[in-house]
Design a protein around this motif. Sequence first.
Motif, PDB file in Angstrom:
ATOM      1  N   ASP A  58       1.787 -25.107  15.370  1.00 55.75           N
ATOM      2  CA  ASP A  58       2.759 -24.226  16.009  1.00 55.75           C
ATOM      3  C   ASP A  58       2.410 -22.763  15.713  1.00 55.75           C
ATOM      4  O   ASP A  58       2.180 -22.392  14.564  1.00 55.75           O
ATOM      5  CB  ASP A  58       4.151 -24.585  15.459  1.00 55.75           C
ATOM      6  N   LYS A  59       2.375 -21.937  16.756  1.00 54.61           N
ATOM      7  CA  LYS A  59       1.998 -20.530  16.601  1.00 54.61           C
ATOM      8  C   LYS A  59       2.977 -19.777  15.709  1.00 54.61           C
ATOM      9  O   LYS A  59       2.576 -18.906  14.936  1.00 54.61           O
ATOM     10  CB  LYS A  59       1.895 -19.847  17.966  1.00 54.61           C
ATOM     11  N   ARG A  60       4.259 -20.100  15.816  1.00 56.79           N
ATOM     12  CA  ARG A  60       5.247 -19.422  14.965  1.00 56.79           C
ATOM     13  C   ARG A  60       5.049 -19.789  13.495  1.00 56.79           C
ATOM     14  O   ARG A  60       5.161 -18.940  12.621  1.00 56.79           O
ATOM     15  CB  ARG A  60       6.674 -19.752  15.403  1.00 56.79           C
TER      16      ARG A  60
ATOM     17  N   ARG B 221       2.217 -20.674  12.115  1.00 55.16           N
ATOM     18  CA  ARG B 221       0.998 -19.976  11.675  1.00 55.16           C
ATOM     19  C   ARG B 221       1.298 -18.501  11.413  1.00 55.16           C
ATOM     20  O   ARG B 221       0.820 -17.934  10.443  1.00 55.16           O
ATOM     21  CB  ARG B 221      -0.099 -20.108  12.717  1.00 55.16           C
TER      22      ARG B 221
END
Length: 192
Positions: free
Chosen positions: A15-17, A19
């Motif tokens: 998940d980008k958030r 990371r």
Amino acid sequence: MKIVKMPLAHDQHIDKRLRATQNKLFVTLKTYFSTNQPFSTIRVGTLCKDAKITRQTFYRHYGSIGEIITVSCVRMINQFLQKIDQASNSSHISAQLIVDALLNHQTLLEMMFWSNEEDAVIQLMTGDILRAYSFEDIHKTHKPFIAELMARSIISFAQVLIKYPNTNKTDLISIYKRMVPSSAVLVTEDKK
């Protein structure tokens, strides 16, 4: 007979958030590290404030501050495993790849020792080594012992590498080959 190579790297779909949160926390810890703040004095509230995240977000993903560094080490190990996966004959260049990874992540390794997270990292490395050598012809009861020995040897090598930063890369690779056990040597010895 064609040899099938098992991929070693873990799935990279994160998940980008998550990371972004990991990166903010790590950068903040790196700032504390660079100012020589003792790790034991860092508090979750202060870390979250400085990283501009909420305590809820922190505790949603981490049980302790040290886990931030452990997760960063896991990412480093996975990058290493990706390079092994991409190499056509990784067994002949594994010492070079390991030394490269250690040199490229010296600050992270220093932070691992600063936070006393090396045992957690060793256990994670042991699992990856067990996975990597699952098909090797090693006596089943010896596999966990050998995997942990290899993981501890790599971390000990990293600790000494940090202590002697002026050792050139070629010498480090040569020393690594002589000092850290390789699976081929351990398999041969196990068969005797």
